[in-house]
Design a protein around this motif. Structure first.
Motif, PDB file in Angstrom:
ATOM      1  N   ALA A  20       0.829  -1.202   0.000  1.00  0.00           N
ATOM      2  CA  ALA A  20       0.000   0.000   0.000  1.00  0.00           C
ATOM      3  C   ALA A  20       0.866   1.257   0.000  1.00  0.00           C
ATOM      4  O   ALA A  20       0.580   2.229  -0.706  1.00  0.00           O
ATOM      5  N   ALA A  21       1.935   1.233   0.797  1.00  0.00           N
ATOM      6  CA  ALA A  21       2.843   2.383   0.853  1.00  0.00           C
ATOM      7  C   ALA A  21       3.469   2.651  -0.510  1.00  0.00           C
ATOM      8  O   ALA A  21       3.579   3.798  -0.948  1.00  0.00           O
ATOM      9  N   VAL A  24       0.929   4.358  -2.739  1.00  0.00           N
ATOM     10  CA  VAL A  24       0.758   5.774  -2.432  1.00  0.00           C
ATOM     11  C   VAL A  24       1.977   6.575  -2.898  1.00  0.00           C
ATOM     12  O   VAL A  24       1.843   7.688  -3.420  1.00  0.00           O
ATOM     13  N   ASN A  25       3.170   6.001  -2.720  1.00  0.00           N
ATOM     14  CA  ASN A  25       4.381   6.692  -3.168  1.00  0.00           C
ATOM     15  C   ASN A  25       4.324   7.001  -4.665  1.00  0.00           C
ATOM     16  O   ASN A  25       4.803   8.046  -5.122  1.00  0.00           O
ATOM     17  N   LEU A  27       1.958   7.900  -6.375  1.00  0.00           N
ATOM     18  CA  LEU A  27       1.074   9.019  -6.694  1.00  0.00           C
ATOM     19  C   LEU A  27       1.806  10.352  -6.687  1.00  0.00           C
ATOM     20  O   LEU A  27       1.277  11.341  -7.191  1.00  0.00           O
ATOM     21  N   PRO A  46       0.694  13.164  -2.093  1.00  0.00           N
ATOM     22  CA  PRO A  46      -0.485  12.548  -1.469  1.00  0.00           C
ATOM     23  C   PRO A  46      -0.069  11.649  -0.306  1.00  0.00           C
ATOM     24  O   PRO A  46       0.974  10.997  -0.361  1.00  0.00           O
ATOM     25  N   ALA A  47      -0.881  11.624   0.719  1.00  0.00           N
ATOM     26  CA  ALA A  47      -0.554  10.836   1.904  1.00  0.00           C
ATOM     27  C   ALA A  47      -1.844  10.364   2.567  1.00  0.00           C
ATOM     28  O   ALA A  47      -2.918  10.916   2.336  1.00  0.00           O
ATOM     29  N   CYS A  48      -1.728   9.335   3.385  1.00  0.00           N
ATOM     30  CA  CYS A  48      -2.893   8.817   4.107  1.00  0.00           C
ATOM     31  C   CYS A  48      -2.421   7.956   5.268  1.00  0.00           C
ATOM     32  O   CYS A  48      -1.250   7.609   5.374  1.00  0.00           O
ATOM     33  N   TRP A 117       2.815   7.893   8.501  1.00  0.00           N
ATOM     34  CA  TRP A 117       1.782   7.871   7.463  1.00  0.00           C
ATOM     35  C   TRP A 117       2.335   7.194   6.221  1.00  0.00           C
ATOM     36  O   TRP A 117       3.528   6.893   6.132  1.00  0.00           O
ATOM     37  N   LEU A 118       1.454   6.942   5.251  1.00  0.00           N
ATOM     38  CA  LEU A 118       1.874   6.445   3.947  1.00  0.00           C
ATOM     39  C   LEU A 118       1.996   7.628   3.004  1.00  0.00           C
ATOM     40  O   LEU A 118       1.105   8.470   2.938  1.00  0.00           O
ATOM     41  N   GLY A 119       3.086   7.692   2.266  1.00  0.00           N
ATOM     42  CA  GLY A 119       3.283   8.788   1.324  1.00  0.00           C
ATOM     43  C   GLY A 119       4.753   8.986   1.042  1.00  0.00           C
ATOM     44  O   GLY A 119       5.619   8.612   1.834  1.00  0.00           O
TER      45      GLY A 119
END
Length: 210
Positions: A20-21, A24-25, A27, A46-48, A117-119
């Motif tokens: 998932a990370a 997101v990276n 993006l 973007p991050a989440c 966070w993820l991003g």
């Protein structure tokens, strides 16, 4: 995909968060694009946050990064409720370091500043996973702070979760979203409810964390 191959559920959860990370990276704007000249292109990437739960036989696994949470709510409400995750947040760090008690930390305006966070702009990737063997049937509520801001304690959340949550998890999630909206709905409200049924042979209590 990993579970049918025999991967341990806790390892599978770790691998899923890493995947998932990476998604997101990707993006974040790539070099060669409109922002190639910007040396700080990751500052607005973007991050989440992420939280998830998997039920595999007698094992219950959760994984997370950030301040989205997982809660254990037993069906009979006679057993102990519990928060299964620990926030990656300023407030949690202050409490963990012994610099503030929980009430003081969460009253501070910096309380909800997340530290994980993820991003592409994340400091480091540090997935948290935990596995449990509950001694009774129940449900796991996974949610963003848009819900737990309005029912932060596990006991408080349990009072909002419908008694038939295990049989009607989608309805239970809708009830919880409604509770947050009725309370003001000041943030993203995302909720899932995961039923956990006791295996026929029963299970003891266990806990592992990474």
């Amino acid at each position: 995909a990993a579970l049918p191959l025999g991967t341990h559920p806790q390892q599978a959860m770790h691998e899923a968060i890493v995947a998932a990370a990476e998604a997101v990276n990707r993006l974040a704007p790539e070099p060669g694009g409109a922002m190639e000249h910007d040396q700080h292109r990751h500052q607005n990437a973007p991050a989440c946050t992420i939280v998830g739960s998997v039920v595999a036989g007698e094992l219950l696994v959760v994984g997370w990064i950030g301040d989205s949470r997982a809660y254990w709510i037993p069906d009979d409400r006679g057993g102990p409720t519990a928060r299964l995750t620990e926030d990656d947040s300023w407030a949690a760090q202050m409490v963990s370091a012994g610099l503030m008690n929980e009430a003081e930390a969460y009253a501070d305006e910096r309380a909800h500043a997340i530290t994980g966070w993820l991003g592409a702009d994340a400091y480091e990737l540090d997935p948290h996973t935990a596995s449990f063997k509950p001694d009774r049937a129940g449900v796991v509520v996974v949610c963003t702070d848009g819900l737990w801001n309005y029912a932060e304690g596990a006991d408080e959340l349990a009072r909002v979760v419908p008694a038939d949550a295990a049989a009607r998890p989608l309805h239970a999630a809708q009830v919880l979203v409604g509770h947050a909206l009725d309370g003001g709905g000041h943030d993203n409200v995302t909720v899932a409810v995961v039923p956990f049924a006791m295996p026929r042979q029963g299970a003891g209590s266990a806990y592992n964390k990474a």
